[in-house]
Design an enzyme around this catalytic site. Structure first.
Site, PDB file in Angstrom:
ATOM      1  N   CYS A 122       0.811  -1.227   0.000  1.00 56.60           N
ATOM      2  CA  CYS A 122       0.000   0.000   0.000  1.00 56.60           C
ATOM      3  C   CYS A 122       0.844   1.276   0.000  1.00 56.60           C
ATOM      4  CB  CYS A 122      -0.955  -0.013   1.190  1.00 56.60           C
ATOM      5  SG  CYS A 122      -0.226  -0.594   2.716  1.00 56.60           S
ATOM      6  N   HIS A 142      -2.595   6.445   4.480  1.00 53.91           N
ATOM      7  CA  HIS A 142      -1.152   6.549   4.702  1.00 53.91           C
ATOM      8  C   HIS A 142      -0.652   7.867   4.093  1.00 53.91           C
ATOM      9  CE1 HIS A 142      -1.276   2.535   6.058  1.00 53.91           C
ATOM     10  NE2 HIS A 142      -0.574   1.912   5.129  1.00 53.91           N
TER      11      HIS A 142
HETATM   12  P1  NAP Z   1      -8.048  -8.277   8.415  1.00 55.13           P
HETATM   13  O1  NAP Z   1      -8.927  -7.102   8.610  1.00 55.13           O
HETATM   14  O2  NAP Z   1      -7.355  -8.845   9.603  1.00 55.13           O
HETATM   15  O3  NAP Z   1      -8.891  -9.428   7.681  1.00 55.13           O
HETATM   16  C1  NAP Z   1      -8.373 -10.708   7.472  1.00 55.13           C
HETATM   17  C2  NAP Z   1      -9.350 -11.509   6.654  1.00 55.13           C
HETATM   18  O4  NAP Z   1      -8.766 -12.793   6.403  1.00 55.13           O
HETATM   19  C3  NAP Z   1     -10.686 -11.759   7.340  1.00 55.13           C
HETATM   20  O5  NAP Z   1     -11.717 -11.772   6.393  1.00 55.13           O
HETATM   21  C4  NAP Z   1     -10.486 -13.168   7.918  1.00 55.13           C
HETATM   22  O6  NAP Z   1     -11.682 -13.887   8.092  1.00 55.13           O
HETATM   23  C5  NAP Z   1      -9.698 -13.807   6.793  1.00 55.13           C
HETATM   24  N1  NAP Z   1      -9.019 -15.006   7.288  1.00 55.13           N
HETATM   25  C6  NAP Z   1      -8.176 -15.121   8.324  1.00 55.13           C
HETATM   26  N2  NAP Z   1      -7.805 -16.414   8.487  1.00 55.13           N
HETATM   27  C7  NAP Z   1      -8.446 -17.123   7.527  1.00 55.13           C
HETATM   28  C8  NAP Z   1      -8.521 -18.501   7.173  1.00 55.13           C
HETATM   29  N3  NAP Z   1      -7.813 -19.418   7.849  1.00 55.13           N
HETATM   30  N4  NAP Z   1      -9.286 -18.861   6.129  1.00 55.13           N
HETATM   31  C9  NAP Z   1      -9.993 -17.950   5.444  1.00 55.13           C
HETATM   32  N5  NAP Z   1     -10.003 -16.621   5.726  1.00 55.13           N
HETATM   33  C10 NAP Z   1      -9.228 -16.221   6.764  1.00 55.13           C
HETATM   34  O7  NAP Z   1      -6.859  -7.941   7.383  1.00 55.13           O
HETATM   35  P2  NAP Z   1      -6.843  -6.889   6.154  1.00 55.13           P
HETATM   36  O8  NAP Z   1      -6.259  -5.602   6.605  1.00 55.13           O
HETATM   37  O9  NAP Z   1      -8.174  -6.896   5.484  1.00 55.13           O
HETATM   38  O10 NAP Z   1      -5.711  -7.525   5.209  1.00 55.13           O
HETATM   39  C11 NAP Z   1      -5.936  -8.670   4.443  1.00 55.13           C
HETATM   40  C12 NAP Z   1      -4.769  -8.844   3.459  1.00 55.13           C
HETATM   41  O11 NAP Z   1      -4.658  -7.684   2.641  1.00 55.13           O
HETATM   42  C13 NAP Z   1      -3.406  -9.069   4.062  1.00 55.13           C
HETATM   43  O12 NAP Z   1      -2.680  -9.936   3.236  1.00 55.13           O
HETATM   44  C14 NAP Z   1      -2.783  -7.692   4.027  1.00 55.13           C
HETATM   45  O13 NAP Z   1      -1.369  -7.726   4.004  1.00 55.13           O
HETATM   46  C15 NAP Z   1      -3.328  -7.197   2.711  1.00 55.13           C
HETATM   47  N6  NAP Z   1      -3.349  -5.729   2.589  1.00 55.13           N
HETATM   48  C16 NAP Z   1      -3.967  -4.992   3.538  1.00 55.13           C
HETATM   49  C17 NAP Z   1      -3.992  -3.611   3.400  1.00 55.13           C
HETATM   50  C18 NAP Z   1      -4.690  -2.744   4.400  1.00 55.13           C
HETATM   51  O14 NAP Z   1      -4.656  -1.507   4.237  1.00 55.13           O
HETATM   52  N7  NAP Z   1      -5.311  -3.282   5.429  1.00 55.13           N
HETATM   53  C19 NAP Z   1      -3.388  -3.013   2.316  1.00 55.13           C
HETATM   54  C20 NAP Z   1      -2.764  -3.804   1.351  1.00 55.13           C
HETATM   55  C21 NAP Z   1      -2.755  -5.165   1.516  1.00 55.13           C
HETATM   56  P3  NAP Z   1     -12.379 -14.024   9.570  1.00 55.13           P
HETATM   57  O15 NAP Z   1     -13.095 -12.719   9.793  1.00 55.13           O
HETATM   58  O16 NAP Z   1     -13.302 -15.169   9.386  1.00 55.13           O
HETATM   59  O17 NAP Z   1     -11.297 -14.264  10.538  1.00 55.13           O
END
Ligand code: NAP
Length: 340
Positions: free
Chosen positions: A130, A251
């Site tokens: 990001c 950010h």
């Molecule tokens: P988050 O809010 O913690 O959400 C994580 C997601 O993954 C939830 O839907 C969770 O489902 C799911 N998950 C976790 N364990 C799982 C499993 N065993 N099987 C299936 N689903 C599972 O995280 P996020 O910020 O959205 O980030 C998600 C990804 O995007 C990461 O790889 C991160 O590096 C990337 N990313 C994030 C951002 C950002 O700004 N946040 C920016 C760029 C990239 P449950 O609710 O069921 O646990």
């Protein structure tokens, strides 16, 4: 033949997943069928899409039958384990995690910069880090005009970049401080942090992602490594310090860039004002510059504080802000899907 697509969102309950649903809806992506996938914890719950309840299913290797496009945002381990199943089932994966980004067979794409790279995909396309994506929205147009050699940068990163639990952590710590009616100089709380290594409320933590042997963090090196791949510029150098700050969303990055050619400030402003997906907010005398609070929820990134750098030859310094849940994640992923 119908143009409607069967879209799967892996990690639909997460901070990025929620924005993906919003982007698909707002951009009128031709969704014929929507499959929402998350962990067993979320299976059976529902999320709204276009006013309808959609039931969340548990992610399994068999989740992708009939899926055309799978948007993954559930962490690198999930992408590693499940993206190959999606590809095998015939889907094209757009992955938000860092797992495939530096794989030479996987295009790493910011559509405003290298949309053409999508064509070379072999089933998986990666979404950049990001902080890198937001920085490049301003840096790449300048690179085209003046040829960037290297940058020195510091990031000011929002907690939603870490996901839903980090948002909770900042909210809870802020509430704890207020509820205890603490003085300004008693801001260090008694409760232990869970997500970050230190209290994030009222703090600035120069530690995003894990440390490498060279003293930089993985997040900091992504700017150079991913920047080189996206800009097709193997000599690009970037020295970055990434800092987590108590901002919920968006950010901000302070960049000092050194170029091959001399920089003309008026030309730089002109170039940036024509760049797609970018607004120039640069009138410091009237207190106009991009602010995280204002950019939150907006598709476009914004650049301001443009000035000739006083310490670099052919240098320009600027401040670029973007909603990392949108341009840094969900929006960019949906834009990639649109390229497909
Ligand atoms: P988050 O809010 O913690 O959400 C994580 C997601 O993954 C939830 O839907 C969770 O489902 C799911 N998950 C976790 N364990 C799982 C499993 N065993 N099987 C299936 N689903 C599972 O995280 P996020 O910020 O959205 O980030 C998600 C990804 O995007 C990461 O790889 C991160 O590096 C990337 N990313 C994030 C951002 C950002 O700004 N946040 C920016 C760029 C990239 P449950 O609710 O069921 O646990």
């Amino acid at each position: 033949m119908s143009n409607l697509k069967h879209v799967a969102v892996v990690g639909a309950t997460g901070a990025v997943g929620a924005e993906m649903l919003r982007c698909l809806e707002q951009r009128h992506f031709p969704v014929g069928q929507l499959t929402l996938l998350a962990s067993a914890r979320s299976a059976g719950k529902t999320l709204k899409f276009k006013g309808e309840d959609v039931v969340i299913k548990e992610l399994t290797p068999d989740s992708f039958a009939g899926v055309d496009i799978a948007l993954f945002s559930a962490g690198g381990g999930i992408s590693r384990d499940f993206a190959p199943h999606a590809v095998k089932a015939g889907a094209v994966v757009v992955d938000n995690s860092s797992y495939f980004r530096m794989d030479p067979t996987v295009p790493l794409v910011v559509p405003e910069i290298n949309a053409e790279d999508v064509k070379g995909h072999q089933g998986i396309i990666a979404n950049p880090n990001c902080t890198t994506a937001i920085s490049l929205m301003a840096l790449h147009p300048l690179h085209q005009a003046f040829g960037v050699k290297r940058i020195f940068a510091s990031s000011y990163q929002a907690v939603s970049g870490t996901g839903a639990q980090a948002i909770e952590e900042l909210a809870n710590q802020s509430r704890e401080w207020a509820a205890e009616n603490r003085a300004w100089d008693a801001a260090k709380l008694d409760s232990k942090p869970h997500v970050y290594p230190h209290q994030i409320a009222f703090n600035a933590i120069p530690h995003v992602d894990s440390f490498l042997e060279n003293g930089y963090t993985k997040e900091e090196m992504k700017m150079e490594n991913e920047g080189r791949k996206i800009m097709h510029h193997p000599d690009f150098r970037a020295s970055v310090t990434c800092v987590r700050i108590p901002v919920f969303r968006s950010h901000s990055i302070s960049i000092s860039a050194e170029f091959e050619k001399p920089v003309d400030l008026a030309v730089a402003r002109e170039v940036l004002s024509k760049a797609p997906g970018l607004d120039v907010l640069d009138d410091p005398a009237n207190k106009v510059y991009p602010l995280a609070l204002d950019i939150a929820g907006r598709d476009n990134c914004a650049v301001g504080r443009l000035r000739l750098d006083c310490a670099l030859g052919n240098g320009l310094s600027f401040w670029v802000v973007g909603d990392q849940l949108l341009k840094g994640a969900a929006l960019n992923a949906v834009q990639i899907a649109e390229c497909l």
